[in-house]
Each structure stands twice: as C-alpha cells, then as structure tokens.
Design an enzyme around this catalytic site. Structure first.
Site, mmCIF file in Angstrom:
data_model
loop_
_atom_site.group_PDB
_atom_site.id
_atom_site.type_symbol
_atom_site.label_atom_id
_atom_site.label_comp_id
_atom_site.label_asym_id
_atom_site.label_seq_id
_atom_site.Cartn_x
_atom_site.Cartn_y
_atom_site.Cartn_z
ATOM 1 N N CYS A 132 0.803 -1.226 0.000
ATOM 2 C CA CYS A 132 0.000 0.000 0.000
ATOM 3 C C CYS A 132 0.835 1.275 0.000
ATOM 4 O O CYS A 132 0.296 2.373 -0.115
ATOM 5 C CB CYS A 132 -0.940 -0.016 1.190
ATOM 6 N N HIS A 179 -2.616 7.728 6.545
ATOM 7 C CA HIS A 179 -2.872 6.442 5.894
ATOM 8 C C HIS A 179 -4.292 5.991 6.248
ATOM 9 O O HIS A 179 -5.042 5.571 5.378
ATOM 10 C CB HIS A 179 -1.828 5.416 6.335
ATOM 11 N N GLU A 185 -0.802 4.588 13.855
ATOM 12 C CA GLU A 185 -0.469 5.829 13.142
ATOM 13 C C GLU A 185 -0.684 7.034 14.049
ATOM 14 O O GLU A 185 0.131 7.967 14.057
ATOM 15 C CB GLU A 185 -1.314 5.971 11.877
ATOM 16 N N LYS A 233 -9.553 7.900 2.721
ATOM 17 C CA LYS A 233 -10.055 6.530 2.540
ATOM 18 C C LYS A 233 -11.461 6.364 3.099
ATOM 19 O O LYS A 233 -12.154 5.398 2.763
ATOM 20 C CB LYS A 233 -9.110 5.523 3.190
ATOM 21 N N HIS A 252 -9.760 2.035 0.142
ATOM 22 C CA HIS A 252 -8.307 1.869 0.140
ATOM 23 C C HIS A 252 -7.866 1.319 -1.219
ATOM 24 O O HIS A 252 -8.173 0.184 -1.572
ATOM 25 C CB HIS A 252 -7.911 0.926 1.263
ATOM 26 N N PHE A 307 1.690 -3.741 3.924
ATOM 27 C CA PHE A 307 2.037 -5.078 4.392
ATOM 28 C C PHE A 307 3.503 -5.360 4.064
ATOM 29 O O PHE A 307 3.994 -5.039 2.990
ATOM 30 C CB PHE A 307 1.172 -6.127 3.690
#
Length: 412
Positions: free
Chosen positions: A163, A303, A314, A335, A340, A399
């Site tokens: 991502c 994010h 975060e 998002k 996403h 990831f």
C-alpha cells in the site's frame, strides 16, 4: 542534492472522481464513492462493497482492441497520466523525451488478468492462455505502457511495496530528479485488485469491513467502531520536475516536494510495529530531508485505513514525532470516501494533498461518530475545514512493514 522539485501536473481516476478537480470537489463535500460492488458476484463473500471507478471510457486513450487486451490497473494509470501530462503541458515540443521518466507503481499488478487466465488454464488447458497474460500481469507494465504512449525514455520502472507503492514511486522520482537522472517524471500509483480472488484473499485475512448494510458508512478511519478497510481502485499520477526545468518552460507550479522518508518495520507480515515505531522513523526522515521542524506541518493526509491496528499505531506515531504540536495539526483520511486503493493509495493521497495546499481546504474524515481514546487527534470529523496550509505530509504504510512519508510546501 540541493535541486528543488516542483509539482506541475495532477491526474486521477478513482471512486470519487475521474479528474483531479472532480475528485477534490467530492472530498470537500464529504461525498463517498463506496457502494455495492457491480463488477463481480459477491453473494458468497463476507464483504460486498467497494469503491469502483465508474464512467471512464478508456477508448479515449487507446483503441478498442488494445483496451480489450489491457489489464484494468494499466488502464487506470493511462487515464490518470493523460490528465497529469496535459495539466503539466509536458508534451511541449521544447521538452527532451529522453529526459522525462515514468515511475508508476502498483502493489498487486494485473490481478484480473491473472485470475481470468488461471481459470482458462484450469477449465480449457494451456493452449487457451493469452499471449498477453505475462505483460498484463506484471506490476511494471503501467509505467511501461505510459512511457510508450508518450515516448518518454528516461528512468522507467514501478515499485512494489504493497500500500506504500504509489508514495514510494513519487519519492523515488524526487531522488532521481535531484540526482540529475532526468528533468521531469510522470509518477504515482495505480491498482485494480477488485476481483473475486482479491476480495476472497483479503476476506480470509479478516482485513476488510463487513458492514455491508450501508456502504457509504463502512469506511470509518479513527472511529471507535471501525472494523476493517473497504477496497477501492483507480490511479493517482503527478508530474514532478526540477524547478530549473519548470521555470525555464514557464510551467505552473502547484507546490514543492521537499521531504521523503522510507523505512521498514522488520516486524510482521501484515501488522504494524507497536506504537508505529517504523512509521515514526519514516515521519522523522521526511522532516529531516525537508529540513523542516515538526511545528511547520499544518496538515497530515493520514494512511487511516479504518483498521483497528493501523489507525491506533499511526495516531501514536504522529503523537511521538510531533509532540504537543500534534494537537494543532489538521489530519484526515480520504479513505473514508475513496476506500483503500492499495498500491494506488499513495498516488491519490498525494493529488489530494496538493489540492488541499493549493485551495487551503482540509477534506474531512467522514463517518467519524464515536471517538476512540486511542486516537485522540483532530481528524477533521465529517466536515471540511478552511485553513491556511503552508506545509503538509502524507503517510502510506504497507504489508511487509513498508513505511513512506512525503512532505510538500508552498513555493516562496
């Protein structure tokens, strides 16, 4: 490497709009692009919602025969690149195409092609597998096809970092420009992983929201009741140039890209390091390379995936890096409206951040109804905010423990 980097072109197709202007208008108005998935059967899947790109005629960019044999993630990149290239007037005859690069990244690549050709192999045998399968499946081909379309012959590749891919593409373009490897770069991220296989995989991980009853409410970053991300698709592409090159040709300059941080967690396949330790280092690195103090940041494009672990960590990372100033920063997660976009998330987040800086309007985090004690910052809940933004940061994490932060500021 003291060369300054200008942002001169913006382009996007995503669930909230098929141009940069339409996209940011939707964000300002808190308009969600998430709905029930139409592209494939979701009846046996726990998640039935997502953010699809709609209303784009890819025949405007390629002939019909080529559209039909090109994976959707590449088509998204081509459409977004067309807008960005035209916005920057990058096809001016005075520009040397050998000094223009393309770095468009994807976390997944051609998943729909992979899925359809695997089904052909299983059902009809190897002779029925398409000769275009490999080129359409590999994650570098968005960059490859955009460069071919325009004849741009500078550095050309894609980055795969889940991502964070799109943001890393923009950051790497900045470094290559500063190193003198090119004068301009078309860069960003693209994705089209909304397939039955993609959904089945993320559902098996229990990573996606299952709040199917009200699609527009399902993505709720930083809210206490968030239950997972909602997948989206699309692309965000920008044009970066050295200031010298942009000024010489009289290009309009939206903002200046000044900071880039990239780190690894070395911790877990999919979970962020505790307290966002790796994210903290990325944020600090971005500020250091920008030669800026934490107190100079006015806005953070988070994010903000709407997953329990990401949003908590975060928030902790921002508090650790920015200290007391964290309470004065406007933060939002687009998002909540787009879903996403995985490898495309960094591209559209960067486009939105540039528009935020240019218009001095902070887009909201919609669906923020129940504050989470673990997320105690100003997430611009539900309504856009008018605020002078002189410098902004966007964060993307992926990831594998990939962390990326980018910093822009107004030109002086």
């Amino acid at each position: 490497m003291t060369q300054r980097i200008a942002i001169t072109g913006l382009g996007t197709v995503n669930p909230c709009g098929n141009s940069a202007a339409e996209f940011f208008n939707s964000l300002k108005n808190g308009k969600s692009g998430i709905d029930f998935v139409q592209a494939f059967d979701t009846s046996d899947l726990p998640t039935k919602i997502g953010g699809e790109v709609k209303g784009v005629d890819f025949g405007n960019y390629l002939d019909t025969k080529e559209v039909n044999r090109t994976d959707r993630y590449i088509l998204h990149a081509i459409a977004a690149s067309e807008e960005a290239v035209k916005d920057a007037n990058l096809l001016d005859a005075s520009i040397d195409p050998e000094r223009v690069g393309v770095i468009i990244s994807s976390g997944v690549g051609g998943l729909s092609y992979l899925e359809s050709e695997a089904n052909k192999l299983a059902e009809k045998g190897p002779r029925r597998v398409s000769a275009f399968f490999i080129p359409m499946m590999i994650a570098d081909m968005a960059s490859g096809m955009v460069s071919m379309k325009y004849g741009f012959k500078g550095p050309n590749y894609g980055i795969v970092s889940a991502c964070a891919s799109g943001a890393h593409g923009i950051g790497d373009a900045m470094l290559a420009l500063k190193a003198g490897m090119m004068d301009a770069c078309v860069c960003g991220g693209t994705e089209a992983a909304m397939t039955r296989l993609g959904f089945a995989g993320f559902c098996a991980m229990k990573a996606m929201s299952t709040r199917n009853e009200n699609p527009q409410k399902a993505s709720s970053p930083f809210d206490l009741n968030r239950d997972g991300f909602v997948m989206g698709e699309g692309a965000g592409v920008v044009v970066l140039e050295t200031f010298e090159h942009a000024q010489k040709r009289g290009a309009k300059i939206y903002a200046e890209l000044v900071g880039y941080g990239a780190t690894g967690d070395a911790y877990h396949l999919s979970s962020p390091a505790p307290e966002g330790e790796g994210a903290q280092r990325a944020l600090k690195m971005a500020l250091k390379t920008a030669n800026m103090q934490p107190t100079e940041i006015d806005y953070i494009s988070a994010h903000g995936t709407s997953t329990p672990a990401n949003d908590k960590n975060e928030s902790l990372a921002i508090q650790k890096v920015f200290g007391e100033h964290a309470q004065k920063i406007s933060i939002s997660s687009i998002k909540s409206m787009t879903g996403h976009l995985l490898g495309g998330a960094g591209g559209i987040a960067f486009v939105a951040m540039v528009k935020t800086l240019a218009e001095n309007i902070v887009p909201p985090t919609i669906n923020y109804e129940n504050p989470d004690p673990d997320c105690p910052l100003d997430y611009t809940p539900n309504t856009a905010k008018n605020r002078t933004i002189n410098a902004a940061m966007c964060n993307l994490f992926g990831f594998g423990g990939h962390n990326c932060s980018l910093v822009i500021k107004k030109c002086k």
